[in-house]
Design a protein around this motif. Structure first.
Motif, PDB file in Angstrom:
ATOM      1  N   PRO A   1      31.315  40.901  51.753  1.00 44.72           N
ATOM      2  CA  PRO A   1      32.482  41.008  50.869  1.00 44.72           C
ATOM      3  C   PRO A   1      33.319  39.732  50.978  1.00 44.72           C
ATOM      4  CG  PRO A   1      32.272  42.940  52.291  1.00 44.72           C
ATOM      5  CD  PRO A   1      31.334  41.915  52.831  1.00 44.72           C
ATOM      6  N   ASN A   2      33.851  39.287  49.861  1.00 48.46           N
ATOM      7  CA  ASN A   2      34.671  38.072  49.846  1.00 48.46           C
ATOM      8  C   ASN A   2      36.150  38.465  49.883  1.00 48.46           C
ATOM      9  OD1 ASN A   2      35.790  35.578  49.559  1.00 48.46           O
ATOM     10  ND2 ASN A   2      35.082  35.229  47.458  1.00 48.46           N
ATOM     11  N   PHE A   3      36.704  38.532  51.086  1.00 47.29           N
ATOM     12  CA  PHE A   3      38.095  38.948  51.231  1.00 47.29           C
ATOM     13  C   PHE A   3      39.077  37.851  50.842  1.00 47.29           C
ATOM     14  CE2 PHE A   3      35.830  41.671  54.334  1.00 47.29           C
ATOM     15  CZ  PHE A   3      36.119  42.889  53.752  1.00 47.29           C
ATOM     16  N   GLN A   4      38.576  36.651  50.551  1.00 44.52           N
ATOM     17  CA  GLN A   4      39.436  35.563  50.086  1.00 44.52           C
ATOM     18  C   GLN A   4      39.325  35.386  48.577  1.00 44.52           C
ATOM     19  OE1 GLN A   4      38.316  32.157  52.439  1.00 44.52           O
ATOM     20  NE2 GLN A   4      39.355  32.916  54.251  1.00 44.52           N
ATOM     21  N   HIS A   5      38.865  36.440  47.931  1.00 46.63           N
ATOM     22  CA  HIS A   5      38.753  36.438  46.471  1.00 46.63           C
ATOM     23  C   HIS A   5      40.091  36.043  45.874  1.00 46.63           C
ATOM     24  CE1 HIS A   5      38.306  38.657  42.476  1.00 46.63           C
ATOM     25  NE2 HIS A   5      37.321  37.802  42.489  1.00 46.63           N
ATOM     26  N   GLY A   6      40.086  34.990  45.046  1.00 48.54           N
ATOM     27  CA  GLY A   6      41.346  34.335  44.707  1.00 48.54           C
ATOM     28  C   GLY A   6      42.081  34.841  43.484  1.00 48.54           C
TER      29      GLY A   6
ATOM     30  N   ILE B   1      20.727  37.925  43.090  1.00 51.73           N
ATOM     31  CA  ILE B   1      21.768  38.752  43.709  1.00 51.73           C
ATOM     32  C   ILE B   1      23.112  38.489  43.059  1.00 51.73           C
ATOM     33  CG2 ILE B   1      23.071  39.117  45.838  1.00 51.73           C
ATOM     34  CD1 ILE B   1      20.448  38.611  47.370  1.00 51.73           C
ATOM     35  N   ILE B   2      23.421  37.218  42.832  1.00 54.26           N
ATOM     36  CA  ILE B   2      24.713  36.867  42.231  1.00 54.26           C
ATOM     37  C   ILE B   2      24.836  37.474  40.836  1.00 54.26           C
ATOM     38  CG2 ILE B   2      26.095  34.949  41.332  1.00 54.26           C
ATOM     39  CD1 ILE B   2      25.037  33.281  43.690  1.00 54.26           C
TER      40      ILE B   2
ATOM     41  N   ASP C   1      33.433  35.142  42.372  1.00 52.68           N
ATOM     42  CA  ASP C   1      32.738  36.317  42.897  1.00 52.68           C
ATOM     43  C   ASP C   1      33.603  37.019  43.943  1.00 52.68           C
ATOM     44  OD1 ASP C   1      30.537  35.556  41.367  1.00 52.68           O
ATOM     45  OD2 ASP C   1      29.686  34.359  42.995  1.00 52.68           O
ATOM     46  N   ASP C   2      33.499  38.347  44.006  1.00 53.06           N
ATOM     47  CA  ASP C   2      34.176  39.093  45.067  1.00 53.06           C
ATOM     48  C   ASP C   2      33.218  39.393  46.223  1.00 53.06           C
ATOM     49  OD1 ASP C   2      32.563  40.920  43.829  1.00 53.06           O
ATOM     50  OD2 ASP C   2      34.106  42.437  43.503  1.00 53.06           O
ATOM     51  N   PHE C   3      32.176  38.588  46.329  1.00 46.27           N
ATOM     52  CA  PHE C   3      31.196  38.676  47.411  1.00 46.27           C
ATOM     53  C   PHE C   3      30.739  37.258  47.743  1.00 46.27           C
ATOM     54  CE2 PHE C   3      29.186  39.044  43.303  1.00 46.27           C
ATOM     55  CZ  PHE C   3      28.177  38.091  43.359  1.00 46.27           C
TER      56      PHE C   3
END
Length: 303
Positions: free
Chosen positions: A65-70, A241-242, A257-259
């Motif tokens: 998971p991309n917790f730094q999703h901007g 995957i993306i 991306d949120d991942f």
């Protein structure tokens, strides 16, 4: 002749001021030892991590998971990566050979009247050993039948065995992982420490059991560990995957991306940046210590 005379005078001065000479030599020894220790620790960590990643092979892919999703709207929208995403990847992305979810949490483990605090409880499926090149020194890892039948089993590290005093034959012992009863069916091979985490102090349980232990919300923050069919297909698998996850997560075109999808080279580069930052910080501290020590040595020599 002049050299010998200078040597004689210096030796006489050192002998006449034995305490000052000892303190000066001690300052030099500590300073040099500090530099050697810092360099050795960082290089040792880098070697160990590189060895571990090379062990899983060049076909290894990791999704987080991309917790730094901007995006501003991501504040209101929780970042989610689930095992359903992983199942979709397994079914719809060509080139994927094996995939396992991984959810990591904290809980004490108990055996009789003894309690031990492992570094982490890891919920995975039966493909974990093949994806991560993970081996057990005793017993076995849980199988697909164990996972499908929701059997209460666990694989523990050697430090967990020692901490709970399970004895020389831990296989078959009944322990509690939090409130989850489990039978020890395997002991993981010794791996040592990586980036501050003791790999010998972990407990592995089936993924569904981990969700029961940590709560269903833990299933929204799953890591996915993947082995592609070959190293040549890694880029193809990453692109697939993306595309699939952006479609499943309804990510608008142009939004980030949120991942995060990482392959082996990218993981090594990330680790290199982390270790470089650690080296810079610790090196700065050591430099200050050397400067202070150098001033002290200079004062002693001037006296």
């Amino acid at each position: 002749m002049v050299f010998l005379e200078n040597f004689r005078i210096a030796f006489a001065a050192l002998r006449a001021n034995a305490m000052r000479s000892m303190l000066t030599a001690l300052g030099i020894i500590i300073g040099v030892a500090a530099v050697i220790t810092v360099v050795s620790l960082v290089q040792g960590m880098q070697f160990m991590i590189t060895k571990e990643l090379q062990g899983v092979g060049a076909a290894y892919v990791m999704v987080l998971p991309n917790f730094q999703h901007g995006q501003p709207e991501s504040v209101a929208r929780q970042i989610r990566l689930t095992w359903d995403d992983g199942k979709a990847i397994r079914q719809r992305v060509p080139g994927v050979r094996l995939i396992t979810p991984a959810v990591i949490g904290q809980s004490d483990v108990h055996y009789r009247d003894r309690t031990h605090a492992p570094d982490g409880i890891v919920g995975v499926n039966q493909d974990w050993p093949d994806v991560l090149n993970f081996t057990v020194s005793e017993g076995r890892f849980f199988s697909g039948i164990d996972v499908a039948d929701r059997r209460k089993v666990a694989v523990v590290g050697q430090e967990v065995v020692d901490g709970l005093v399970l004895g020389p034959d831990p296989i078959g012992k009944e322990i509690y992982v939090g409130k989850y009863p489990a039978t020890v069916i395997g002991v993981s091979e010794k791996k040592g420490q990586t980036l501050g985490q003791n790999l010998d102090n972990l407990v592995f349980i089936p993924f569904d059991s981990a969700l029961t232990l940590f709560g269903r919300r833990a299933g929204d923050q799953v890591q996915l560990r993947i082995q592609a069919e070959s190293a040549d297909k890694v880029d193809e698998v990453k692109d697939g995957i993306i595309r699939l996850l952006r479609e499943r997560h309804h990510t608008p075109k142009g939004d980030p991306d949120d991942f995060i999808v990482l392959v082996q080279d990218e993981i090594l580069a990330t680790v290199g940046r982390i270790l470089g930052s650690i080296t810079a910080v610790v090196g700065g501290v050591v430099s200050i210590a050397l400067l202070v020590g150098g001033i002290g040595i200079m004062n002693i020599m001037l006296v």
